[in-house]
Design an enzyme around this catalytic site. Sequence first.
Site, PDB file in Angstrom:
ATOM      1  N   ASP A  37      55.678  46.300  50.551  1.00  0.00           N
ATOM      2  CA  ASP A  37      56.867  47.156  50.624  1.00  0.00           C
ATOM      3  C   ASP A  37      56.437  48.612  50.498  1.00  0.00           C
ATOM      4  O   ASP A  37      55.915  49.028  49.464  1.00  0.00           O
ATOM      5  CB  ASP A  37      57.832  46.761  49.500  1.00  0.00           C
ATOM      6  CG  ASP A  37      58.983  47.741  49.323  1.00  0.00           C
ATOM      7  OD1 ASP A  37      59.300  48.464  50.300  1.00  0.00           O
ATOM      8  OD2 ASP A  37      59.558  47.785  48.221  1.00  0.00           O
ATOM      9  N   ASP A  92      62.199  49.475  48.300  1.00  0.00           N
ATOM     10  CA  ASP A  92      63.490  48.790  48.277  1.00  0.00           C
ATOM     11  C   ASP A  92      63.361  47.320  47.901  1.00  0.00           C
ATOM     12  O   ASP A  92      64.348  46.574  47.897  1.00  0.00           O
ATOM     13  CB  ASP A  92      64.224  48.934  49.610  1.00  0.00           C
ATOM     14  CG  ASP A  92      63.495  48.265  50.770  1.00  0.00           C
ATOM     15  OD1 ASP A  92      62.374  47.755  50.566  1.00  0.00           O
ATOM     16  OD2 ASP A  92      64.044  48.263  51.899  1.00  0.00           O
ATOM     17  N   ASP A 127      57.852  45.596  54.713  1.00  0.00           N
ATOM     18  CA  ASP A 127      58.188  46.304  55.945  1.00  0.00           C
ATOM     19  C   ASP A 127      56.934  46.572  56.774  1.00  0.00           C
ATOM     20  O   ASP A 127      55.811  46.244  56.366  1.00  0.00           O
ATOM     21  CB  ASP A 127      58.935  47.604  55.635  1.00  0.00           C
ATOM     22  CG  ASP A 127      58.251  48.440  54.556  1.00  0.00           C
ATOM     23  OD1 ASP A 127      57.023  48.646  54.665  1.00  0.00           O
ATOM     24  OD2 ASP A 127      58.929  48.875  53.602  1.00  0.00           O
ATOM     25  N   ASP A 179      59.713  30.254  68.204  1.00  0.00           N
ATOM     26  CA  ASP A 179      60.471  29.505  67.210  1.00  0.00           C
ATOM     27  C   ASP A 179      61.208  28.349  67.880  1.00  0.00           C
ATOM     28  O   ASP A 179      61.760  28.498  68.968  1.00  0.00           O
ATOM     29  CB  ASP A 179      61.471  30.466  66.547  1.00  0.00           C
ATOM     30  CG  ASP A 179      62.225  29.841  65.401  1.00  0.00           C
ATOM     31  OD1 ASP A 179      61.578  29.395  64.446  1.00  0.00           O
ATOM     32  OD2 ASP A 179      63.470  29.804  65.459  1.00  0.00           O
ATOM     33  N   GLU A 211      56.242  26.435  68.083  1.00  0.00           N
ATOM     34  CA  GLU A 211      56.570  25.607  66.925  1.00  0.00           C
ATOM     35  C   GLU A 211      57.134  24.298  67.470  1.00  0.00           C
ATOM     36  O   GLU A 211      58.241  24.261  67.989  1.00  0.00           O
ATOM     37  CB  GLU A 211      57.601  26.300  66.038  1.00  0.00           C
ATOM     38  CG  GLU A 211      58.031  25.462  64.839  1.00  0.00           C
ATOM     39  CD  GLU A 211      59.279  25.986  64.150  1.00  0.00           C
ATOM     40  OE1 GLU A 211      59.417  25.740  62.940  1.00  0.00           O
ATOM     41  OE2 GLU A 211      60.116  26.628  64.810  1.00  0.00           O
TER      42      GLU A 211
END
Length: 523
Positions: A31, A35, A39, A207, A269
């Site tokens: 991070d 926050d 990211d 995915d 996947e």
Amino acid sequence: MAGLPTVPTHADGPWWQNAVFYQVYVRSFADSDGDGVGDLDGIRSRLGYLELLGVDALWLTPFYTSPMADHGYDVADPRDVDPVFGDLQKFDLLVAEAHERGIRVTIDLVPNHTSDQHPWFAEAVRAGPGSPERDRYWFRQGAYPPNNWTSIFGGPAWTQLPDGDWYLHLFAPEQPDLNWANPEVAADLERTLRFWLDRGVDGFRIDVAHGMAKPESLPDMDPSVIAQGSGILHDNAVDPRFDNEGVHEIHRMIRKVLDGYPDTMAVGEIWVKGDDRFARYVRPDELHLGFNFRLVGADFDADAVRTAIEGSLRAAGDSTPTWTLSNHDVVRHVTRYGDGELGVRRARAMTMVELALPGSVYLYNGEELGLATVELPEWALQDPIWKRSGHTQRGRDGSRIPVPWEGSEPPYGFSTTADTWLPMPLEWAPLTVEAQLEDEDSTLSLYRHGIEIRKTHPAFAGTEIEWYGAPAGCFAFRRKGGGLICALNTSPAPVPVPPGEVLLASLPLVDGQLPPDAAVWLV
């Protein structure tokens, strides 16, 4: 992609053929802005670590615009970055700096569904029953759901709008399934592929790669499947939600786009039963790689692991086999193998088995630190599975805890706030990168040494293996072409090792014997 150093391989062929990929669960890696959520700039700040670890490529989980009902797998705009993760400029910087370090970047693609906040779905809701806008999704009219399909996350797979129409969602209600019979859907995915390829990405992880196509008649599921729960391996003979023939046309379309961008690839996947079903996804005009989850499903038992390896090699056929032990959707393998010191010993051994096999390897962030799945308090659980199951299934959050980097207490350098998106355990101080980096006996050091040897030693050449005779509860195989020998002991007693020079062992040999719950490499 200009200037990207060539990833070394042991044989002529594409870069992914022997690559070690590293999955970054973006929310949980690093991070940069305090926050409590990881990211893109956080990832960029840790590229030096990834280079030191020796990985060849990254797989980034979704960072696209999303209301985060499923932590980014509900995509509202597949061609932009959600502000919680950064922006397109930060993404471009990450790709450029990764390439400067010889690390390729692959990203998640979610073609089965969108967010219910996607402009298309908002248009469909406004347009009303029977409209062209609704044909992009699976809408049906009627007093009752169109069939008995259930959601993977629990509950029915159909939700009714106030106007009476039902829409299909194989996952959360906030993730409506796209109708791939509508040509606009394929055209939009092609646009998304080109958008990111033109920005320099090296490939995609697809995915639910076995799920996009649906049978037009929407036949019922076999009631026995519903009684057993969703499960993870789907048998098309009794479960029409997945692995329909039309999915292969979609993968051929994706492959045609990728073939126009040299050195790019796609991995799917693929949760399907049967090696023959799996093999169809990695035909020469479809996916370059396919996640075969046989090792994830195998117990820590030499016979079970050998069966998983043989099945995976058989399913891959002439394509490149792909190996993985953990990801963000499953219980981490330290926990699966018994947790605590026992789980770590076994996980170290299985990592050596995985790295010894021919093909590509996918690691999951934190596994190189020996992290286990964490039993979180109920108040912390966020996975939609927890809600959809009526609080009977805890979901996947315990495998998604942020990575501990340094220091003696949470957030261990992951963030400047201790209020991280998932709480970090107080007992993780000995597992941080900082604590393990200079410890030659640490799990992190084992990964670093294993990856380095795998990339540089000629014994890892060749695409085939042959099995040795071994004591009960053990196995040994040799890489044909290079000569590496890998032996695994899952029995309760030490066993003699095959003859040869030891390259690496997951535990020290004792009087020349391999201890229980250990693996060794020899030449």
